[in-house]
Design a protein around this motif. Structure first.
Motif, short mmCIF file in Angstrom:
data_model
loop_
_atom_site.label_atom_id
_atom_site.label_comp_id
_atom_site.label_asym_id
_atom_site.label_seq_id
_atom_site.Cartn_x
_atom_site.Cartn_y
_atom_site.Cartn_z
N VAL A 4 0.84 -1.20 0.00
CA VAL A 4 0.00 0.00 0.00
C VAL A 4 0.87 1.25 0.00
O VAL A 4 0.52 2.26 -0.62
N GLN A 5 2.02 1.20 0.66
CA GLN A 5 2.93 2.35 0.66
C GLN A 5 3.48 2.61 -0.75
O GLN A 5 3.63 3.77 -1.15
N ASP A 6 3.76 1.54 -1.50
CA ASP A 6 4.24 1.70 -2.87
C ASP A 6 3.17 2.37 -3.73
O ASP A 6 3.47 3.29 -4.51
N TYR A 31 -7.58 -0.12 -5.54
CA TYR A 31 -7.61 -1.51 -5.09
C TYR A 31 -8.84 -2.22 -5.65
O TYR A 31 -8.76 -3.33 -6.19
N GLY A 32 -9.99 -1.59 -5.50
CA GLY A 32 -11.24 -2.21 -5.94
C GLY A 32 -11.29 -2.46 -7.43
O GLY A 32 -11.66 -3.55 -7.89
N GLU A 45 -2.19 -5.41 2.12
CA GLU A 45 -2.76 -4.80 3.32
C GLU A 45 -4.28 -4.67 3.17
O GLU A 45 -4.79 -4.51 2.07
N ARG A 46 -4.97 -4.72 4.30
CA ARG A 46 -6.43 -4.78 4.31
C ARG A 46 -7.06 -3.43 4.63
O ARG A 46 -6.53 -2.66 5.43
N VAL A 56 -6.64 1.92 5.19
CA VAL A 56 -5.60 0.92 5.43
C VAL A 56 -4.78 1.44 6.61
O VAL A 56 -4.16 2.50 6.51
N TYR A 57 -4.77 0.69 7.70
CA TYR A 57 -4.09 1.16 8.91
C TYR A 57 -2.60 1.41 8.66
O TYR A 57 -2.04 2.39 9.15
N GLU A 58 -1.95 0.51 7.92
CA GLU A 58 -0.52 0.66 7.68
C GLU A 58 -0.19 1.97 6.95
O GLU A 58 0.86 2.56 7.20
#
Length: 150
Positions: A4-6, A31-32, A45-46, A56-58
């Motif tokens: 997700v960071q990428d 994502y979707g 990541e979720r 996304v928490y991360e």
């Protein structure tokens, strides 16, 4: 597979500055649609069903306390995305960059994966929830949208 960071770093490299909320929502839509188009996750990541929409928490942990984000604010690698991942994100950016964070948030609150997760958690509008959005629900929701676009 990208993280997700990428993906967030890629979005910021193409379209910074933007609010943290807008970045989260663009990651959600990317994502979707990627899940619907490619039948695979964009990142592992979720998403959780937070009060203000899918988060996304991360990614949140990286931008916590910041309203506005610029290139380099997220420690991801924009070149880590493969061709299909870049294409999915680019199409989402082309179609959604004009929307405000609030408009994107409202779109994510429509009946679908976020609302389903909130209902599973049994929370009201402003209550906290870390209930995960399910990939099968995200795929069905965005798959139906893709089907309407054909």
């Amino acid at each position: 597979m990208a993280s997700v960071q990428d993906v967030a770093a890629y979005i910021l490299a193409k379209d910074a500055p933007m609010s943290a909320m807008k970045l989260q929502k663009l990651c959600y839509f990317a994502y979707g649609y990627h899940l619907a188009w490619e039948d695979r996750q964009l990142f592992p990541e979720r998403f959780e069903a937070w009060a203000n929409g899918p988060v996304v928490y991360e990614l949140y942990a990286e931008h916590r306390g910041k309203f506005q984000l610029d290139r380099g604010d997220i420690a991801g690698d924009p070149v880590a995305l493969d061709d299909d991942e870049r294409e999915s994100v680019n199409v989402v950016l082309e179609n959604f960059r004009a929307y405000s964070a609030q408009e994107l948030s409202a779109m994510s609150h429509q009946p679908g994966p976020w609302l389903d997760a909130r209902e599973r958690a049994g929370v009201t509008d402003l209550q906290r929830s870390n209930e995960e959005l399910r990939d099968e629900e995200i795929a069905d929701f965005f798959g139906a949208l893709v089907g309407r676009e054909d």
